[in-house]
Scaffold this motif. Structure first.
Motif, mmCIF file in Angstrom:
data_model
loop_
_atom_site.group_PDB
_atom_site.id
_atom_site.type_symbol
_atom_site.label_atom_id
_atom_site.label_comp_id
_atom_site.label_asym_id
_atom_site.label_seq_id
_atom_site.Cartn_x
_atom_site.Cartn_y
_atom_site.Cartn_z
ATOM 1 N N GLY A 28 8.232 -19.066 -2.033
ATOM 2 C CA GLY A 28 7.103 -19.127 -2.952
ATOM 3 C C GLY A 28 5.755 -18.955 -2.294
ATOM 4 N N LEU A 29 5.711 -18.262 -1.154
ATOM 5 C CA LEU A 29 4.464 -18.141 -0.395
ATOM 6 C C LEU A 29 3.750 -16.807 -0.583
ATOM 7 C CD1 LEU A 29 5.619 -19.831 2.935
ATOM 8 C CD2 LEU A 29 4.011 -20.757 1.248
ATOM 9 N N VAL A 30 4.445 -15.796 -1.115
ATOM 10 C CA VAL A 30 3.845 -14.470 -1.255
ATOM 11 C C VAL A 30 2.972 -14.436 -2.509
ATOM 12 C CG1 VAL A 30 4.299 -12.013 -1.615
ATOM 13 C CG2 VAL A 30 5.726 -13.335 -0.033
ATOM 14 N N ASP A 31 1.763 -13.925 -2.364
ATOM 15 C CA ASP A 31 0.828 -13.820 -3.478
ATOM 16 C C ASP A 31 0.818 -12.439 -4.127
ATOM 17 O OD1 ASP A 31 -0.518 -16.490 -3.237
ATOM 18 O OD2 ASP A 31 -0.980 -15.699 -1.240
ATOM 19 N N GLU A 32 1.052 -11.397 -3.322
ATOM 20 C CA GLU A 32 0.895 -10.036 -3.847
ATOM 21 C C GLU A 32 1.856 -9.089 -3.144
ATOM 22 O OE1 GLU A 32 -3.174 -8.766 -4.825
ATOM 23 O OE2 GLU A 32 -2.828 -7.021 -3.549
ATOM 24 N N LEU A 33 2.396 -8.140 -3.909
ATOM 25 C CA LEU A 33 3.220 -7.062 -3.371
ATOM 26 C C LEU A 33 2.495 -5.738 -3.562
ATOM 27 C CD1 LEU A 33 6.785 -7.846 -4.804
ATOM 28 C CD2 LEU A 33 6.011 -8.199 -2.465
ATOM 29 N N ARG A 34 2.420 -4.943 -2.491
ATOM 30 C CA ARG A 34 1.894 -3.593 -2.556
ATOM 31 C C ARG A 34 3.018 -2.664 -2.118
ATOM 32 N NH1 ARG A 34 -3.679 -5.144 0.661
ATOM 33 N NH2 ARG A 34 -4.630 -6.379 -1.028
ATOM 34 N N LEU A 35 3.556 -1.909 -3.063
ATOM 35 C CA LEU A 35 4.729 -1.088 -2.818
ATOM 36 C C LEU A 35 4.375 0.384 -2.930
ATOM 37 C CD1 LEU A 35 7.301 -3.069 -5.006
ATOM 38 C CD2 LEU A 35 6.673 -3.465 -2.615
ATOM 39 N N ALA A 36 4.745 1.161 -1.927
ATOM 40 C CA ALA A 36 4.608 2.618 -1.964
ATOM 41 C C ALA A 36 6.022 3.185 -2.027
ATOM 42 C CB ALA A 36 3.864 3.128 -0.736
ATOM 43 N N ILE A 37 6.384 3.709 -3.199
ATOM 44 C CA ILE A 37 7.762 4.108 -3.472
ATOM 45 C C ILE A 37 7.864 5.626 -3.384
ATOM 46 C CG2 ILE A 37 9.649 4.022 -5.143
ATOM 47 C CD1 ILE A 37 8.203 1.529 -6.338
ATOM 48 N N ALA A 38 8.697 6.093 -2.454
ATOM 49 C CA ALA A 38 8.877 7.534 -2.251
ATOM 50 C C ALA A 38 9.920 8.068 -3.228
ATOM 51 C CB ALA A 38 9.312 7.814 -0.813
ATOM 52 N N PRO A 39 9.736 9.302 -3.722
ATOM 53 C CA PRO A 39 10.678 9.889 -4.680
ATOM 54 C C PRO A 39 11.920 10.434 -3.978
ATOM 55 C CG PRO A 39 8.919 11.443 -4.261
ATOM 56 C CD PRO A 39 8.574 10.194 -3.493
#
Length: 203
Positions: free
Chosen positions: A141-152
């Protein structure tokens, strides 16, 4: 500080070896380098903006060793001064020394130590890659934000950011965009545990 996880993923959720065929061959993985064909100037500008929000970096051992090998020698890259200069923390029960200064090794109860880091003043405490570490801190429960770069691309094998048995996590979308190279860049805030319901209940 805000704990932010930044990950490169395939469409089937693999996070292993995005940058080169030999970046991470553990488990016999032979399909590395899948992110590189989709890199473009727009994403590199965005990644630079994200890095500019960091006041510290947090790594798992494998990712730390890769970064520590490469970035001190990449002095002509615009990211190098920031990556080399920021305080770095590596979660490991096997490392006894770290050569990429300034680095602090976190061992033992890593979630408790990360929670203490989050209480310090500052902006982002960023995790780059390090999927196993990210999973454990999501579960805590420590993560505040996810930034995901999803390749096709679908690679069909390799370690996944969200494997079977991953912590159930609810997210709220903050933004999404698609780059010219085809990357889907999605940012989420973590809101806790999911809620569940039944479609049509009460109808």
């Amino acid at each position: 500080m805000k704990l932010v996880v930044q990950e490169f993923l395939t469409l089937d959720g693999v996070s292993q070896g995005p940058g080169a065929p030999d970046e991470d061959t553990s488990g016999g993985f032979t399909r590395g380098g899948w992110f590189v064909p989709h890199l473009d100037e727009e994403f590199e500008r965005l990644a630079g903006e994200w890095l500019g929000e960091a006041d510290a970096l947090l790594f798992g051992r494998r990712t730390y060793e890769n970064f520590a090998r490469d970035w001190p020698t990449m002095t002509d890259h615009p990211f190098a001064p920031v990556l080399n200069g920021l305080p770095k923390y590596v979660a490991s029960n096997t490392l006894t020394e770290a050569s990429w200064d300034p680095t602090t090794i976190l061992s033992g109860d890593v979630p408790a130590q990360v929670a203490e880091l989050k209480r310090r003043p500052g902006r982002d405490l960023q995790i780059h890659g390090s999927a196993d570490l990210a999973q454990s801190l999501l579960a805590a429960g420590l993560v505040d934000e996810l930034r995901l770069a999803i390749a096709p691309v679908v690679v069909g094998e390799g370690r996944r950011l969200f494997p079977e048995g991953a912590a159930a996590t609810a997210l709220r979308p903050l933004s999404t965009r698609t780059t010219p190279g085809g990357l889907s860049v999605q940012i989420f805030t973590v809101t806790g545990r999911p809620q569940y319901g039944t479609y049509g209940a009460g109808a």
